[in-house]
Write a protein that holds these residues in place. Sequence first.
Motif, PDB file in Angstrom:
ATOM      1  N   THR A  80      15.310  -1.896  -8.068  1.00  7.92           N
ATOM      2  CA  THR A  80      16.485  -2.139  -7.227  1.00  7.92           C
ATOM      3  C   THR A  80      16.072  -2.421  -5.781  1.00  7.92           C
ATOM      4  O   THR A  80      16.817  -3.068  -5.041  1.00  7.92           O
ATOM      5  N   LYS A  81      14.904  -1.950  -5.390  1.00  4.36           N
ATOM      6  CA  LYS A  81      14.422  -2.208  -4.028  1.00  4.36           C
ATOM      7  C   LYS A  81      13.947  -3.655  -3.861  1.00  4.36           C
ATOM      8  O   LYS A  81      13.689  -4.092  -2.736  1.00  4.36           O
ATOM      9  N   MET A  82      13.832  -4.369  -4.972  1.00  3.95           N
ATOM     10  CA  MET A  82      13.298  -5.737  -4.926  1.00  3.95           C
ATOM     11  C   MET A  82      14.387  -6.792  -5.090  1.00  3.95           C
ATOM     12  O   MET A  82      14.086  -7.983  -5.174  1.00  3.95           O
ATOM     13  N   VAL A  83      15.652  -6.374  -5.128  1.00  4.03           N
ATOM     14  CA  VAL A  83      16.755  -7.309  -5.366  1.00  4.03           C
ATOM     15  C   VAL A  83      16.710  -8.503  -4.412  1.00  4.03           C
ATOM     16  O   VAL A  83      16.825  -9.656  -4.829  1.00  4.03           O
ATOM     17  N   GLU A  84      16.546  -8.237  -3.118  1.00  5.94           N
ATOM     18  CA  GLU A  84      16.616  -9.325  -2.135  1.00  5.94           C
ATOM     19  C   GLU A  84      15.517 -10.365  -2.317  1.00  5.94           C
ATOM     20  O   GLU A  84      15.697 -11.546  -1.979  1.00  5.94           O
ATOM     21  N   TYR A  85      14.367  -9.949  -2.877  1.00  5.40           N
ATOM     22  CA  TYR A  85      13.260 -10.882  -3.061  1.00  5.40           C
ATOM     23  C   TYR A  85      13.463 -11.735  -4.318  1.00  5.40           C
ATOM     24  O   TYR A  85      13.121 -12.926  -4.316  1.00  5.40           O
ATOM     25  N   ILE A  86      14.020 -11.156  -5.364  1.00  7.85           N
ATOM     26  CA  ILE A  86      14.331 -11.924  -6.567  1.00  7.85           C
ATOM     27  C   ILE A  86      15.475 -12.896  -6.278  1.00  7.85           C
ATOM     28  O   ILE A  86      15.512 -14.026  -6.781  1.00  7.85           O
ATOM     29  N   MET A  87      16.409 -12.487  -5.419  1.00 10.13           N
ATOM     30  CA  MET A  87      17.542 -13.350  -5.079  1.00 10.13           C
ATOM     31  C   MET A  87      17.109 -14.610  -4.336  1.00 10.13           C
ATOM     32  O   MET A  87      17.846 -15.597  -4.293  1.00 10.13           O
ATOM     33  N   PHE A 112      -2.713   5.452   4.604  1.00  6.82           N
ATOM     34  CA  PHE A 112      -1.706   5.055   5.587  1.00  6.82           C
ATOM     35  C   PHE A 112      -0.558   4.322   4.909  1.00  6.82           C
ATOM     36  O   PHE A 112       0.619   4.580   5.191  1.00  6.82           O
ATOM     37  N   LEU A 113      -0.885   3.416   4.005  1.00 11.40           N
ATOM     38  CA  LEU A 113       0.134   2.623   3.340  1.00 11.40           C
ATOM     39  C   LEU A 113       1.008   3.486   2.435  1.00 11.40           C
ATOM     40  O   LEU A 113       2.237   3.366   2.451  1.00 11.40           O
ATOM     41  N   ILE A 114       0.392   4.368   1.672  1.00  9.94           N
ATOM     42  CA  ILE A 114       1.139   5.232   0.759  1.00  9.94           C
ATOM     43  C   ILE A 114       2.122   6.115   1.523  1.00  9.94           C
ATOM     44  O   ILE A 114       3.210   6.433   1.045  1.00  9.94           O
ATOM     45  N   ASN A 115       1.761   6.494   2.752  1.00  8.85           N
ATOM     46  CA  ASN A 115       2.636   7.342   3.571  1.00  8.85           C
ATOM     47  C   ASN A 115       3.634   6.539   4.394  1.00  8.85           C
ATOM     48  O   ASN A 115       4.359   7.094   5.225  1.00  8.85           O
ATOM     49  N   MET A 122       2.282  -5.815  -1.010  1.00 12.95           N
ATOM     50  CA  MET A 122       1.274  -4.816  -0.617  1.00 12.95           C
ATOM     51  C   MET A 122       0.803  -4.048  -1.856  1.00 12.95           C
ATOM     52  O   MET A 122       1.620  -3.558  -2.643  1.00 12.95           O
ATOM     53  N   TYR A 123      -0.525  -3.945  -1.969  1.00  7.63           N
ATOM     54  CA  TYR A 123      -1.109  -3.303  -3.143  1.00  7.63           C
ATOM     55  C   TYR A 123      -2.054  -2.175  -2.737  1.00  7.63           C
ATOM     56  O   TYR A 123      -2.726  -2.238  -1.701  1.00  7.63           O
ATOM     57  N   VAL A 124      -2.100  -1.163  -3.585  1.00  6.17           N
ATOM     58  CA  VAL A 124      -3.164  -0.170  -3.574  1.00  6.17           C
ATOM     59  C   VAL A 124      -3.885  -0.329  -4.907  1.00  6.17           C
ATOM     60  O   VAL A 124      -3.279  -0.129  -5.970  1.00  6.17           O
ATOM     61  N   ASP A 125      -5.137  -0.708  -4.833  1.00  3.91           N
ATOM     62  CA  ASP A 125      -5.885  -1.110  -6.032  1.00  3.91           C
ATOM     63  C   ASP A 125      -5.107  -2.253  -6.702  1.00  3.91           C
ATOM     64  O   ASP A 125      -4.840  -3.250  -6.065  1.00  3.91           O
ATOM     65  N   ASP A 126      -4.730  -2.099  -7.961  1.00  8.97           N
ATOM     66  CA  ASP A 126      -3.991  -3.166  -8.636  1.00  8.97           C
ATOM     67  C   ASP A 126      -2.514  -2.829  -8.811  1.00  8.97           C
ATOM     68  O   ASP A 126      -1.822  -3.422  -9.648  1.00  8.97           O
ATOM     69  N   ASP A 158      -1.330  -8.253  20.443  1.00  8.95           N
ATOM     70  CA  ASP A 158      -2.518  -8.104  21.292  1.00  8.95           C
ATOM     71  C   ASP A 158      -3.794  -8.373  20.509  1.00  8.95           C
ATOM     72  O   ASP A 158      -4.760  -7.616  20.560  1.00  8.95           O
ATOM     73  N   GLU A 159      -3.750  -9.457  19.738  1.00 10.25           N
ATOM     74  CA  GLU A 159      -4.896  -9.909  18.938  1.00 10.25           C
ATOM     75  C   GLU A 159      -5.267  -8.937  17.832  1.00 10.25           C
ATOM     76  O   GLU A 159      -6.328  -9.044  17.219  1.00 10.25           O
ATOM     77  N   ASP A 160      -4.402  -7.951  17.575  1.00 13.53           N
ATOM     78  CA  ASP A 160      -4.611  -7.041  16.449  1.00 13.53           C
ATOM     79  C   ASP A 160      -3.545  -7.348  15.407  1.00 13.53           C
ATOM     80  O   ASP A 160      -2.403  -7.628  15.757  1.00 13.53           O
ATOM     81  N   SER A 161      -3.913  -7.327  14.147  1.00 19.23           N
ATOM     82  CA  SER A 161      -2.953  -7.665  13.100  1.00 19.23           C
ATOM     83  C   SER A 161      -2.723  -6.467  12.200  1.00 19.23           C
ATOM     84  O   SER A 161      -3.604  -5.637  11.982  1.00 19.23           O
ATOM     85  N   TYR A 162      -1.498  -6.382  11.686  1.00 17.56           N
ATOM     86  CA  TYR A 162      -1.159  -5.308  10.763  1.00 17.56           C
ATOM     87  C   TYR A 162       0.018  -5.746   9.903  1.00 17.56           C
ATOM     88  O   TYR A 162       0.720  -6.707  10.210  1.00 17.56           O
ATOM     89  N   VAL A 163       0.215  -5.023   8.808  1.00 20.04           N
ATOM     90  CA  VAL A 163       1.351  -5.263   7.937  1.00 20.04           C
ATOM     91  C   VAL A 163       2.263  -4.048   8.012  1.00 20.04           C
ATOM     92  O   VAL A 163       1.842  -2.927   7.758  1.00 20.04           O
ATOM     93  N   LYS A 164       3.498  -4.306   8.384  1.00 16.66           N
ATOM     94  CA  LYS A 164       4.479  -3.220   8.506  1.00 16.66           C
ATOM     95  C   LYS A 164       5.288  -3.122   7.213  1.00 16.66           C
ATOM     96  O   LYS A 164       5.930  -4.089   6.813  1.00 16.66           O
ATOM     97  N   PRO A 165       5.275  -1.961   6.548  1.00 18.94           N
ATOM     98  CA  PRO A 165       6.062  -1.812   5.317  1.00 18.94           C
ATOM     99  C   PRO A 165       7.551  -2.060   5.545  1.00 18.94           C
ATOM    100  O   PRO A 165       8.117  -1.562   6.506  1.00 18.94           O
ATOM    101  N   VAL A 166       8.142  -2.853   4.677  1.00 19.40           N
ATOM    102  CA  VAL A 166       9.585  -3.126   4.728  1.00 19.40           C
ATOM    103  C   VAL A 166      10.285  -2.426   3.565  1.00 19.40           C
ATOM    104  O   VAL A 166      11.339  -1.835   3.726  1.00 19.40           O
ATOM    105  N   LYS A 167       9.673  -2.499   2.383  1.00 16.35           N
ATOM    106  CA  LYS A 167      10.180  -1.821   1.199  1.00 16.35           C
ATOM    107  C   LYS A 167       9.011  -1.137   0.503  1.00 16.35           C
ATOM    108  O   LYS A 167       8.015  -1.770   0.194  1.00 16.35           O
ATOM    109  N   LEU A 168       9.133   0.159   0.285  1.00 16.62           N
ATOM    110  CA  LEU A 168       8.106   0.888  -0.460  1.00 16.62           C
ATOM    111  C   LEU A 168       8.693   1.354  -1.781  1.00 16.62           C
ATOM    112  O   LEU A 168       9.807   1.864  -1.849  1.00 16.62           O
ATOM    113  N   LEU A 169       7.924   1.161  -2.832  1.00 12.55           N
ATOM    114  CA  LEU A 169       8.381   1.557  -4.167  1.00 12.55           C
ATOM    115  C   LEU A 169       8.088   3.020  -4.448  1.00 12.55           C
ATOM    116  O   LEU A 169       8.683   3.599  -5.354  1.00 12.55           O
TER     117      LEU A 169
END
Length: 303
Positions: free
Chosen positions: A56-63, A249-252, A276-280, A292-303
């Motif tokens: 249900t957290k993925m509805v907007e992406y399938i839409m 960090f990602l899991i939290n 976003m994946y942890v292992d597979d 500031d020349e640093d890159s990161y991925v900000k979680p939007v939806k976590l399962l």
Amino acid sequence: MFEYNGYLNVYKEKGMTSHDVVFKARKILKTKKIGHTGTLDPDAEGVLVLCVGKATKMVEYIMEHEKTYEVEVVLGIETDTCDISGKIINENDLKITEDAFKKVLTQFSGNIMQKPPIYSAIRINGKKLYHYARCGETVEIPLRPVCISTLSLLEFSEERQKAKLMVTCSKGTYMRSLCRDIGASLASCGCMGTLLRHNVGDFSIETALKLSQILEKIDANNLSDYLYPLEYSLDGYRRVTANEQGKKFLINGNKLYQWNAVESFESYEPSEILRMYVDDTLVGMGSFNLCDEDSYVKPVKLL
């Protein structure tokens, strides 16, 4: 109790609303966590993807996926709902030839502007359009950009003044509006007859299950074989995998600075949505950020 997580490719039958399908599926699967990915009118049938459990957290992406429809255009009739079940508000007996019909179709391919029907769930000033219609109120409905990537004529009857089209389009495209506008472009009028949705992204009508079949799969204890995994049909979103430092960090739910880079950071667009994946294991969706020349991925939806 077993918990289902994934996508169910359901065949919505005529006479049911999309909400009816969700309501019945909740009873069958014994869970409240079900959502659908694009409404089909009661008279329409075909693919209705249900997101179950964590999905249900993925509805907007399938839409976001393109959809493919087989739609019947009825010429010479205009209704208040833009489909054949509505109240007739205009008629004419102008005879349209197949050649004339084919000629106007070219106007409706590619990126076009479309006016949604008044009987729709789009909100204007915080109120759904169909509420205005039912109250007899007038409201300005703005044009919206949509994309029709393929539009082909399957058959045309000059005697019955009906045509069948196969249409692949972006989300938010109304087949009822398309039929209305085609009729108007012919100096006539038109509305939608039958509608069959063949595809929602990778979900196809050939593998769609009716609700009765879903119940049979549960009784046979093999419905899991027909549930699509959470990452199914998300190939359009690029993947990032957390490295050993980044996993915790990602899991939290924290920003991910450390991942195994397959592509250079410069290839990502600001605010691009990534898997976003942890292992597979897919753990959610995030947006790419460069600061500031640093890159990161900000979680939007976590399962």
